[in-house]
Scaffold this active site. Structure first.
Site, mmCIF file in Angstrom:
data_model
loop_
_atom_site.group_PDB
_atom_site.id
_atom_site.type_symbol
_atom_site.label_atom_id
_atom_site.label_comp_id
_atom_site.label_asym_id
_atom_site.label_seq_id
_atom_site.Cartn_x
_atom_site.Cartn_y
_atom_site.Cartn_z
ATOM 1 N NE ARG A 81 -2.500 -1.617 3.279
ATOM 2 C CZ ARG A 81 -2.255 -2.857 3.694
ATOM 3 N NH1 ARG A 81 -2.549 -3.878 2.906
ATOM 4 N NH2 ARG A 81 -1.754 -3.087 4.881
ATOM 5 C CD GLU B 286 -0.178 -5.377 11.999
ATOM 6 O OE1 GLU B 286 -0.951 -4.909 11.154
ATOM 7 O OE2 GLU B 286 1.048 -5.174 11.961
#
Length: 179
Positions: free
Chosen positions: A68, A105
């Site tokens: 992204r 994460e």
């Protein structure tokens, strides 16, 4: 950042959130949703460019992170008249590459950069859509330094503040939208 407040609110209002994606317990903030509103997407590009020209105009190279970050990095680089360099996941770049393993994460991965993409002493701006735990940005900083570059700043659109990712990055990190 006060000068960008209204523009950032427009962008933030166009970011969708998806609970339990890509796995249970994760609230995914989707930067792609801003492209459903061309005005919001154009405003975000404008904010990024105005910020970079004002705060880090000495940038020699723009580095963006897969995938992204690629939404913003090439445009910034073209507008600034400087090279764009991608940081990608393992096995996606040809030639001699440097690698760095990192934690994110919800797992681990390996990033790569082409070894000859940044010249010794070049000043680098690293761009991505989001900082969560900081692992991806820190790995990218290390890769830039391994190439001989100097990281001026990491610029992200969104920050997940509760995860304290900025604390794990060895360069200054600036974010526009904080969740």
């Amino acid at each position: 950042m006060e000068e960008f407040k209204d523009d950032i609110e427009l962008v933030k209002s166009n970011i969708n959130s998806y609970p339990d994606f890509p796995k249970s317990g994760i609230l995914f903030r989707d930067i792609f949703s801003i492209f459903n509103n061309p005005k919001a997407a154009k405003v975000l590009d404008s904010v990024l460019l105005r910020y970079v020209k004002k705060i880090v105009p000495q940038t020699d190279v723009v580095v963006a992170l897969e995938s992204r970050g690629f939404l913003f990095g090439p445009t910034l680089a073209l507008e600034m008249g400087v090279p764009f360099v991608p940081v990608r996941k393992k096995g996606k770049l040809p030639g001699i590459v440097y690698q760095k393993s990192y934690a994110l994460e919800y797992g681990t991965d390996i990033l790569e950069i082409q070894a000859s993409s940044i010249q010794r002493g070049q000043k680098v701006l690293i761009v991505d859509d989001l900082i969560a735990t900081g692992g991806t940005l820190e790995a990218s900083c290390q890769l830039v330094r391994q190439c001989g570059g100097e990281v001026l700043q990491c610029l992200v659109v969104m920050e997940l503040q509760d995860l304290k990712g900025k604390e794990k990055v060895s360069a200054q990190v600036e974010s526009f939208i904080k969740f």
